[in-house]
Design a protein around this motif. Structure first.
Motif, PDB file in Angstrom:
ATOM      1  N   GLU A 983      31.869 -37.988   2.643  1.00  0.00           N
ATOM      2  CA  GLU A 983      30.637 -37.892   2.436  1.00  0.00           C
ATOM      3  C   GLU A 983      30.387 -38.229   4.230  1.00  0.00           C
ATOM      4  OE1 GLU A 983      27.212 -41.096   1.098  1.00  0.00           O
ATOM      5  OE2 GLU A 983      28.918 -40.866   0.477  1.00  0.00           O
ATOM      6  N   LYS A 984      31.230 -38.738   4.842  1.00  0.00           N
ATOM      7  CA  LYS A 984      30.878 -38.760   6.402  1.00  0.00           C
ATOM      8  C   LYS A 984      31.210 -37.368   6.981  1.00  0.00           C
ATOM      9  CE  LYS A 984      32.890 -41.214  10.376  1.00  0.00           C
ATOM     10  NZ  LYS A 984      34.165 -42.534  10.914  1.00  0.00           N
ATOM     11  N   VAL A 985      31.970 -36.827   6.892  1.00  0.00           N
ATOM     12  CA  VAL A 985      32.060 -35.356   7.633  1.00  0.00           C
ATOM     13  C   VAL A 985      31.106 -35.086   6.871  1.00  0.00           C
ATOM     14  CG1 VAL A 985      33.778 -33.124   8.086  1.00  0.00           C
ATOM     15  CG2 VAL A 985      34.440 -36.019   7.323  1.00  0.00           C
ATOM     16  N   LEU A 986      30.289 -34.391   6.147  1.00  0.00           N
ATOM     17  CA  LEU A 986      29.396 -34.016   5.423  1.00  0.00           C
ATOM     18  C   LEU A 986      28.134 -34.086   6.438  1.00  0.00           C
ATOM     19  CD1 LEU A 986      29.997 -33.370   1.554  1.00  0.00           C
ATOM     20  CD2 LEU A 986      30.545 -31.672   3.544  1.00  0.00           C
ATOM     21  N   ARG A 987      28.080 -35.064   6.435  1.00  0.00           N
ATOM     22  CA  ARG A 987      26.836 -36.156   7.049  1.00  0.00           C
ATOM     23  C   ARG A 987      26.889 -35.052   8.586  1.00  0.00           C
ATOM     24  NH1 ARG A 987      27.264 -41.495   4.007  1.00  0.00           N
ATOM     25  NH2 ARG A 987      28.313 -41.919   5.899  1.00  0.00           N
ATOM     26  N   LEU A 988      28.779 -36.013   9.012  1.00  0.00           N
ATOM     27  CA  LEU A 988      27.958 -35.024  10.576  1.00  0.00           C
ATOM     28  C   LEU A 988      28.019 -33.649  10.797  1.00  0.00           C
ATOM     29  CD1 LEU A 988      28.854 -35.633  13.262  1.00  0.00           C
ATOM     30  CD2 LEU A 988      31.747 -35.504  12.805  1.00  0.00           C
ATOM     31  N   LYS A 989      28.656 -33.004   9.383  1.00  0.00           N
ATOM     32  CA  LYS A 989      28.678 -31.018   9.669  1.00  0.00           C
ATOM     33  C   LYS A 989      26.927 -31.523   9.616  1.00  0.00           C
ATOM     34  CE  LYS A 989      30.170 -27.219   9.677  1.00  0.00           C
ATOM     35  NZ  LYS A 989      28.883 -26.504   9.518  1.00  0.00           N
ATOM     36  N   ASP A 990      26.285 -31.766   8.649  1.00  0.00           N
ATOM     37  CA  ASP A 990      25.121 -31.536   8.171  1.00  0.00           C
ATOM     38  C   ASP A 990      23.890 -31.796  10.113  1.00  0.00           C
ATOM     39  OD1 ASP A 990      25.405 -30.480   6.329  1.00  0.00           O
ATOM     40  OD2 ASP A 990      24.360 -32.263   5.485  1.00  0.00           O
ATOM     41  N   THR A 991      24.269 -32.562  10.243  1.00  0.00           N
ATOM     42  CA  THR A 991      23.905 -33.240  12.312  1.00  0.00           C
ATOM     43  C   THR A 991      23.988 -32.421  12.669  1.00  0.00           C
ATOM     44  OG1 THR A 991      23.637 -35.389  11.372  1.00  0.00           O
ATOM     45  CG2 THR A 991      23.617 -34.971  13.289  1.00  0.00           C
ATOM     46  N   GLU A 992      25.669 -31.552  13.137  1.00  0.00           N
ATOM     47  CA  GLU A 992      25.567 -31.048  14.239  1.00  0.00           C
ATOM     48  C   GLU A 992      25.203 -29.451  13.665  1.00  0.00           C
ATOM     49  OE1 GLU A 992      29.660 -30.564  13.646  1.00  0.00           O
ATOM     50  OE2 GLU A 992      30.358 -32.494  14.800  1.00  0.00           O
ATOM     51  N   SER A1038      34.630 -19.327  -1.932  1.00  0.00           N
ATOM     52  CA  SER A1038      33.182 -18.915  -2.654  1.00  0.00           C
ATOM     53  C   SER A1038      33.443 -18.226  -3.706  1.00  0.00           C
ATOM     54  CB  SER A1038      32.662 -18.442  -1.602  1.00  0.00           C
ATOM     55  OG  SER A1038      32.674 -17.022  -1.005  1.00  0.00           O
ATOM     56  N   GLN A1039      34.047 -17.305  -3.789  1.00  0.00           N
ATOM     57  CA  GLN A1039      34.214 -16.383  -5.355  1.00  0.00           C
ATOM     58  C   GLN A1039      34.795 -17.490  -6.480  1.00  0.00           C
ATOM     59  OE1 GLN A1039      35.922 -13.066  -4.403  1.00  0.00           O
ATOM     60  NE2 GLN A1039      34.709 -11.783  -2.758  1.00  0.00           N
ATOM     61  N   TYR A1040      35.238 -18.777  -6.084  1.00  0.00           N
ATOM     62  CA  TYR A1040      36.542 -19.312  -6.866  1.00  0.00           C
ATOM     63  C   TYR A1040      36.061 -20.754  -7.550  1.00  0.00           C
ATOM     64  CZ  TYR A1040      39.017 -14.853  -6.806  1.00  0.00           C
ATOM     65  OH  TYR A1040      39.424 -14.163  -7.348  1.00  0.00           O
ATOM     66  N   GLY A1041      34.607 -20.792  -6.811  1.00  0.00           N
ATOM     67  CA  GLY A1041      33.944 -22.231  -7.152  1.00  0.00           C
ATOM     68  C   GLY A1041      33.812 -22.905  -5.141  1.00  0.00           C
ATOM     69  N   THR A1044      31.832 -22.018   1.056  1.00  0.00           N
ATOM     70  CA  THR A1044      32.473 -22.109   2.410  1.00  0.00           C
ATOM     71  C   THR A1044      31.445 -22.108   3.439  1.00  0.00           C
ATOM     72  OG1 THR A1044      32.444 -19.910   1.952  1.00  0.00           O
ATOM     73  CG2 THR A1044      34.771 -20.683   1.344  1.00  0.00           C
ATOM     74  N   SER A1045      29.930 -22.928   3.086  1.00  0.00           N
ATOM     75  CA  SER A1045      28.748 -22.701   3.808  1.00  0.00           C
ATOM     76  C   SER A1045      29.494 -23.654   4.482  1.00  0.00           C
ATOM     77  CB  SER A1045      27.776 -23.200   3.472  1.00  0.00           C
ATOM     78  OG  SER A1045      27.477 -23.865   2.084  1.00  0.00           O
ATOM     79  N   LYS A1067      40.448 -29.808   2.013  1.00  0.00           N
ATOM     80  CA  LYS A1067      40.550 -30.332   0.868  1.00  0.00           C
ATOM     81  C   LYS A1067      39.735 -30.443  -0.160  1.00  0.00           C
ATOM     82  CE  LYS A1067      44.389 -32.646   3.413  1.00  0.00           C
ATOM     83  NZ  LYS A1067      44.942 -34.535   3.888  1.00  0.00           N
ATOM     84  N   ASP A1068      38.669 -30.974   0.265  1.00  0.00           N
ATOM     85  CA  ASP A1068      37.919 -30.867  -0.205  1.00  0.00           C
ATOM     86  C   ASP A1068      37.158 -29.229  -1.430  1.00  0.00           C
ATOM     87  OD1 ASP A1068      35.182 -31.474  -2.048  1.00  0.00           O
ATOM     88  OD2 ASP A1068      34.745 -30.225  -0.777  1.00  0.00           O
ATOM     89  N   ILE A1069      37.617 -27.944  -0.760  1.00  0.00           N
ATOM     90  CA  ILE A1069      37.684 -26.546  -1.378  1.00  0.00           C
ATOM     91  C   ILE A1069      38.795 -26.757  -2.401  1.00  0.00           C
ATOM     92  CG2 ILE A1069      37.625 -24.347  -0.527  1.00  0.00           C
ATOM     93  CD1 ILE A1069      35.089 -24.873   2.002  1.00  0.00           C
ATOM     94  N   ILE A1070      40.038 -27.264  -2.089  1.00  0.00           N
ATOM     95  CA  ILE A1070      40.995 -26.642  -3.139  1.00  0.00           C
ATOM     96  C   ILE A1070      40.412 -27.600  -3.984  1.00  0.00           C
ATOM     97  CG2 ILE A1070      43.306 -27.147  -3.562  1.00  0.00           C
ATOM     98  CD1 ILE A1070      43.562 -26.533  -0.188  1.00  0.00           C
ATOM     99  N   TYR A1071      40.144 -27.918  -3.926  1.00  0.00           N
ATOM    100  CA  TYR A1071      40.032 -29.608  -5.202  1.00  0.00           C
ATOM    101  C   TYR A1071      39.075 -28.719  -5.791  1.00  0.00           C
ATOM    102  CZ  TYR A1071      39.186 -34.247  -7.869  1.00  0.00           C
ATOM    103  OH  TYR A1071      39.293 -34.579  -8.920  1.00  0.00           O
TER     104      TYR A1071
END
Length: 1407
Positions: A983-992, A1038-1041, A1044-1045, A1067-1071
């Motif tokens: 969640e912290k990384v996602l927030r940081l990515k949104d901010t960037e 992105s084709q398998y769940g 990648t955005s 790792k989140d994408i793999i999950y």
């Protein structure tokens, strides 16, 4: 009165486990008189008398050195002994502060250096033969020095300290100056030596390392330069040095980054990075054992692995010496011998080893190298060009510990581990001659030989008895018993010596001839060690104490052949024993100190021995040799303090050494008999002992002085009348175990003291004492001699006439006594009684107690022979009866047979066997329960790790008709920390992303027209961008769940934080990809379950059809496998257990009751009248169904059994109708069968179609799984690449920090060396200026003198002097040039000749 202290005090000691306490103890013990004189809170008064060392004897092979050509010296305990090899006289130098530590001797200066063992030790330098102290060297060592070494030239001494400093120091001992020092943390040194040809080179040898230290000198400044030597490995291979901090690049492909050192990969920074060596690169090197210098500044070194190394001290390189190859014919013989030896070794199963035995000592001279090892063979090596020729010089068959050349190199000393010292003359090349026949074993005890003023006797632990001259300590004679000794005492009434051994024997020695002691008798008391031996002062009794709690009383007179009178059994452990003789009443009083550990008090037992036990011995002892209670009176006393030692005086005064506190307690015992409930006696006086550790007491023969000794090694002498300290003398040390024994001479002039472990025997004498005390001691001695003179002469005559005791020829002719005793079984009884006839079998080497028991058994056998014979006959008859019963038992049927144990008449034995069986069953049950418990725990652990912890359990889906299987992804539930990080990384990515979007909007400066023109181009490229997006993104997730955005662009990963965040997002994408696939998998798995349910429903109908058609066809029915239902593995079915289930009695009764109830229910269900009537009337159904048409049959008419010609018309009509109905029924049956068969085929076709459709679905799922795996592997590859990039960055940062640290160090070293160079340059410049001024002044002075010479001396005499000078100088130069191999010019020669002529002229001039 003659009393002895204990041999050793095996008592409770004060614990000193921690290192601080040990260090303090060393400091106190090593401080000598200071430690002895400072009690706790008490200042000692000045002594009224003083003791001095008369002589010291002992031997130590640890350090050995020549002080001159005739004298060697070696440390022994607190002393350094100087031994004259010609006169065999010994001189002792005592270390006043404790035991001697490191030691070194210098023959050129005749000085010896040694260190003490205390806190902040000091190095002392003494000169021989005056033994005066020259100087003291005080360094930075805190605990101990381990090595000292003198230089061969110059006043230099090297020292090496132990933990914690590990400092190598070089001293100028004449000026008491520390020249230089260097620390080597953690390196343990084994030897240290100077180069004999250059004192500025030191060889430092460790356990597996060698270092050459160079002492660099600039005027008064000295520096140590370390030069390590690379030793070969254990296989003898020498590998080149590899710099691990600056490795050589070995990879031409830079794809994986630069070649970094292992220290950078390990993350090490600082000094560790430069010295780090990986475990794989560490090779075990050879272990040096001995070394010596040569005249060419080379070092020869022996190794434990058998190699001989040659080390160049200037180049610091190592070479392995090889034996010179023999001639061809000798080489062939050697090869054959080696082959035979290898084959024999293979057959024996041993390891092949062609290396020679390791060398543990070396010595070099001009002829070559001498070396020796543990095999006792002295070898000579002639070395040339890294090859050697070896020859055997001598074989002494004893392990050689060191080789030492005398200063004139005329003789070579061979010091052995056992003690003897041999001398070898290299010039004569003869056999090694035994120079000293000493023993390296520690002294056990010493005693004075009657009359007590001429000789003394000592014994070592190894059993060597020595006779010493009391005047100067000369060894007159010796005898080796070859058995471990435990006690020794000298008889006052004869010149006999008793030696107790660990095997329980007592050896009696004849010492009437001091030069030739001999064994005249031996008594084998018991199989337990003899702890102590005590004579009474009249020499009538010998009291021996053993470990089994027995006290043996022996007749001490040789005329009685040292008869054993009997023994006394004591209840508790004996700590000490004291003997008091009453010569007037002919009584001997024995006081025994017993261990009262349970009550923390001391207990005394006192009994008197009279001459009656020698005259009427049979009345005083029983048949087994034990004294009767009426033989002597016993008195028991309890004291208020626990004691470790106690002595008794004539007036019932007892002195005891307290164990709980450092006190000497004085007790006055009453005369009453205290056998029952003795009261506790309190001490009348407590005297502080000013000592530490367990101790013991010893009383002088005239009861005038009391000696106290303890673990600190300091001897205290008290005046018994006042208990004031008369004298004190530090004889030994705490490190050596303290004082073992103390004994006064009969005349009181000498005291013998020996230590536990340092191997020194010290003889003390009075240096200052009151004249009255000396006279009293001499008067008592003379009066005692007057009493003993007559008996002494008679007993000595008998002793001389006794034959020398011989070992049993059958058992000891070829082996020493020790080997014979090892063969004898250590049993208290050596009597074997047979069951049949009762005969007693004698065993060899029987103990005295065993002989007594044998005699009793023999007498009892003779007395009860008739009764024994009757019992044996009865037993035989009973045996025959039982054997007949057992034979009859074998003939009866098996059901009537009895077990063999039923014939055992010993009920107790049966009960014992049954109890053992029950115990074994209980033990087995306990083991099984514990094993089951362990398996249950392991099961729970595995289930938790591999099943419970998974939020998605791993399972599979299989096809119905194909060998295809698809597995899902087992997933663990993500932890709270992982979700928070995501969640912290996602927030940081949104901010960037938002920040980047704002920056782009601010940077848009182009007009709208330009943008409108470019829109068409962008729309045209939109199609191409859609196809290239995956390539730009670098992922198909992105084709398998996967989303990648949220990822960073691959070209935007610049910082460490971005890469770490990208790894989290990947790792989140793999999950998510795995989760998406698992959802599809669950749908397919659920679909299979539904298909199986449908197939089962259709199979029910198929089975009904088959049953109606009466066909036996196997119906295919699918089911889920264990891989598809993994939870089955967690449940154990009863059918899987092969063993029979164990049921308790209650469970068996409950099962029987349930079975009975079930049977009753079944019987009740079958006994129903209504159901039975329905079954009889309508076949069990109320209406006929279509399915039952195949079961329908038309009953034939009753007249069918009559012949057809007898039928009536009516009957024929009825039969016609019957046939019509049968035909109609058969047609209906055939029609129904066709209907059922068609339905059966449709059902099977439907099942086949649906299962095949499902198989296609599974195949598609399998393809999906392959693509998902591909996507997952792509993302994992990205993670691996990012991780490698992060590791590479971290390693590069570590390498940069290491290089920076190295650069800083080099800069500091550069600055330091620059300062040193400037200092040296300034000193050289100053010296150069002074030199030039001195040369100028000398030239001016010389020119003036020459002018005066020309004016005074005539021309003819001057020419004569010049000619002679030129001739002499020319001859000298020619000789020097021939020797040096140099060329001199004529001008230089004439110039030098002129100078020489002027010097000679100056000598001949009158002024």
């Amino acid at each position: 009165m003659h009393e002895r202290g204990p041999i050793r005090c095996a008592l409770r000691t004060w614990p000193m486990a921690d290192a601080v306490a040990v260090a303090k103890a060393r400091a106190v013990a090593a401080s000598g008189a200071m430690a002895a004189g400072s009690g706790p809170g008490r200042e000692l008064p000045a002594e009224e008398a003083a003791l001095e060392v008369s002589w010291v004897q002992g031997f130590s092979n640890k350090s050995f050195g020549f002080i001159n050509n005739q004298t060697v010296c070696y440390p022994c305990g607190n002393y350094i002994l100087f031994l004259d090899l010609e006169t065999k006289k010994t001189t002792a130098l005592q270390c006043q502060t404790g035991p001697v530590g490191a030691f070194a001797a210098n023959a050129s200066s005749e000085v010896v250096a040694f260190s003490d063992q205390k806190l902040n030790p000091i190095i002392y330098i003494h000169h021989f033969p005056e033994l005066n102290k020259l100087t003291e060297l005080k360094g930075s060592a805190q605990l101990d020095y381990t090595l000292l070494a003198f230089s061969f030239t110059g006043p230099y001494l090297a020292s090496y300290s132990s933990i914690p400093e590990f400092v190598l120091s070089v001293w100028n001992w004449q000026e008491n100056i520390l020249l230089c020092s260097e620390s080597q943390p953690g390196i343990t040194a084994t030897s240290l030596s100077f180069n004999p040809m250059n004192w500025q080179q030191l060889c430092f040898v460790g356990e597996s390392s060698v270092t050459i230290w160079h002492i660099e000198r600039i005027e008064d400044e000295h520096h140590l330069k370390r030069n390590p030597v690379e030793l070969p490995d254990e296989q003898g291979s020498i590998s080149p040095h590899e710099d691990l901090f600056f490795p050589v690049s070995r990879s031409d492909d830079p794809y994986h980054g630069p070649d970094l050192p292992v220290s950078a990969i390990a993350g090490l920074v600082g000094d560790e990075a430069e010295t780090f060596v990986p475990r794989n690169n560490i090779k075990t090197s050879v272990h040096p054992t001995a070394h010596c210098w040569t005249a060419t500044s080379e070092i020869y070194m022996g190794c434990k692995e058998g190699y001989i190394l040659a080390i160049d001290a200037d180049k610091h390189c190592v070479s392995i010496l090889q034996p010179k190859p023999p001639p061809e014919y000798m080489q062939k013989i050697s090869d054959v011998v080696s082959y035979v030896r290898r084959e024999v070794q293979k057959k024996k199963g041993g390891e092949l080893n062609d290396r020679q035995n390791p060398l543990f000592s070396m010595a070099f001279c001009n002829e070559g190298l001498y070396a020796a090892g543990r095999d006792g063979i002295l070898l000579f090596y002639h070395i040339k060009d890294l090859q050697y020729e070896m020859k055997v010089c001598a074989d002494i068959s004893q392990s050689i510990s060191s080789l030492i050349f005398s200063p004139d190199y005329a003789s070579l000393l061979l010091v052995t581990d056992q003690g003897p010292v041999y001398s070898y003359k290299p010039a004569h090349s003869g056999e090694a001659v035994k120079l000293l026949d000493t023993c390296s074993s520690c002294f056990l005890e010493a005693d004075f030989l009657t009359p007590g003023n001429k000789y003394c006797v000592s014994v070592t632990i190894s059993g060597e008895v020595q006779v010493w001259l009391l005047e100067d300590g000369t060894c007159l004679g010796k005898l080796n018993l070859d058995i471990e000794a435990t006690a020794m005492a000298c008889c006052p009434s004869s010149n006999s010596v008793a030696v107790g051994t660990k095997r329980g024997q007592i050896y009696f020695l004849d010492v009437t001839k001091a030069e030739a002691p001999r064994v005249v008798h031996r008594i084998f008391l018991s199989n337990f060690p003899v702890l102590s031996l005590h004579y009474d002062q009249s020499g009538q009794f010998l009291i021996a104490r053993t470990t089994e709690g027995h006290v043996f009383i022996l007749d001490a007179r040789p005329s009685k052949l040292f008869q054993v009178l009997g023994y006394i059994v004591l209840a508790d452990e004996v700590l000490d024993l004291s003997v008091v003789s009453d010569l007037k009443n002919d009584l001997v009083e024995v006081m025994v100190l017993l261990n009262g550990a349970e009550v923390q008090r001391a207990r005394l037992e006192i009994f008197c021995l009279s001459s009656a036990i020698t005259t009427d011995n049979d009345k005083c002892v029983n048949d087994q040799g034990m004294f009767n209670a009426s033989a002597f009176k016993k008195k028991q006393y309890e004291l208020d303090y626990p004691l470790s030692s106690a002595v008794k005086l004539k007036d019932n005064i007892v002195y005891g050494y307290c164990t709980c506190a450092p006190f000497i307690c004085k007790y006055h015992l009453s005369e009453e008999n205290m056998l029952e409930d003795p009261p506790v006696f309190s001490s009348e006086k407590r005297i502080p002992s000013n000592q530490f550790g367990s101790g013991f007491l010893c009383v002088s023969p005239n009861s005038q002085w009391l000696a106290a000794a303890a673990k600190d090694g300091v001897l205290f002498i008290y005046n018994i009348s006042t208990m004031d300290i008369l004298a004190r003398k530090p004889c030994h040390s705490y490190q050596g175990g303290g004082i073992r024994s103390v004994i006064f001479s009969l005349d009181g002039n000498f005291i013998l003291v020996n230590d536990e472990n340092d191997g020194a025997l010290v003889c003390l004498k009075w240096k200052k004492i009151k004249k009255t005390e000396v006279e009293e001691a001499a008067f008592y001695w003379q009066s005692l001699l007057d009493i003993l003179n007559k008996s002494t002469s008679n007993e000595n005559a008998v002793l001389k006439s006794m034959a020398e005791w011989q070992f049993d020829p059958g058992s000891t002719s070829k082996s020493p006594p020790e080997e014979k005793f090892k063969e004898a079984p250590l049993k208290s009884s050596s009597v074997d009684v047979t069951e049949e006839d009762g005969n007693v079998t004698n065993t060899s080497d029987m103990t005295w107690i065993g002989q007594k028991i044998q005699k009793v058994i023999r007498e009892e056998t003779q007395r009860f022979a008739n009764q024994k014979q009757e019992l044996q006959m009865g037993i035989k008859k009973l045996r025959q009866t039982i054997q007949q019963m057992m034979y009859e038992n074998e003939q009866v049927p098996d059901i009537e047979k009895l077990e063999h144990q039923e014939f055992n008449l010993d009920m107790e034995e049966q009960e014992r066997l049954q109890a053992e069986a029950e115990q074994e069953v209980a033990r087995a049950r306990k083991e099984i329960e514990m094993e089951n418990l362990s398996n249950c725990y392991l099961q729970d652990f595995i289930k938790y790790e591999c099943w419970d912890a998974l939020c998605v359990k791993g399972r599979a889906v299989k096809c119905f008709h194909m060998d295809c299987e698809v597995k899902n992804y087992p997933l663990e539930e993500r932890s709270k920390e992982e979700l928070e990080t995501l969640e912290k990384v996602l927030r940081l990515k949104d901010t960037e992303t938002a920040n980047l979007k704002v920056q782009k909007e601010d940077l848009e400066t182009e007009s709208e027209t330009v943008l409108s023109e470019e829109e068409g181009k962008k729309e045209a490229k939109a199609v191409a961008d859609d196809g290239e997006s995956f390539c730009l993104i670098g992922s198909l997730s992105s084709q398998y769940g996967g989303d990648t955005s949220i990822l960073y662009h691959q070209c935007d990963l610049h910082t460490k934080e971005q890469r770490v965040n990208q790894i989290v997002l990947l790792k989140d994408i793999i999950y998510k990809v795995k989760t998406a696939f698992n959802k599809e998998f669950d749908i397919v798995a659920q679909q299979k379950e539904q298909e199986i349910a449908r197939v089962k429903e259709r199979n029910l109908r198929i089975r009904e059809i088959l049953e109606q058609l009466d066909l036996q066809v196997e119906v295919w029915e699918p089911a889920l496998t264990d891989d598809e239902m993994p939870e089955r593995a967690l449940t154990v079915q009863d059918s899987e257990i092969k063993a029979e289930k164990y049921l308790t009695q209650e469970e068996k009764e409950r099962a029987e009751m349930l079975a009975k109830l079930e049977m009753e229910k079944r019987l009740a269900a079958t006994d129903d009248d209504r159901l039975r009537a329905l079954d009889d009337m309508m076949g069990g159904v109320l209406e006929v169904r279509k399915e039952d048409i195949l079961k329908m049959n038309i009953p034939p008419p009753p007249f069918i059994s009559k012949p057809e010609d007898l039928w009536s018309d009516e009957e024929k009509k009825i039969f016609g109708e019957y046939e019509k109905k049968v035909k109609e029924l058969n047609e209906e049956k055939e029609e129904y069968k066709k209907t059922l068969e068609n339905e059966w085929k449709k059902l099977e076709a439907s099942i086949q179609e649906t299962t095949q459709n499902f198989d296609e679905t599974v195949c598609k799922l399998s393809e999906r799984k392959v693509k998902s795996e591909m996507v997952i592997y792509q993302e994992e590859l990205k993670i691996v690449n990012l991780t490698c990039a992060l590791l590479l960055d971290e390693e590069l940062d570590t390498r940069e920090a290491g290089l920076h640290n190295c650069l800083i160090k080099k800069k500091k070293e550069k600055v330091k060396k620059a300062k040193t160079v400037l200092t040296a340059k300034s000193k050289v410049d100053a010296y150069t200026g002074t030199y030039k001024d001195a040369v100028g002044e000398e030239k001016v002075r010389l020119s003036r003198k020459i002018r005066r010479i020309w004016n005074v001396v005539s021309e003819s005499s001057l020419l004569t002097h010049l000619t002679m000078s030129l001739m002499n100088f020319t001859d000298f130069t020619r000789i020097d040039r021939r020797a040096q191999g140099q060329k001199c010019s004529l001008t230089h020669l004439i110039h030098m000749g002129t100078v020489q002529a002027l010097r000679i002229t100056k000598m001949h001039l009158p002024f």
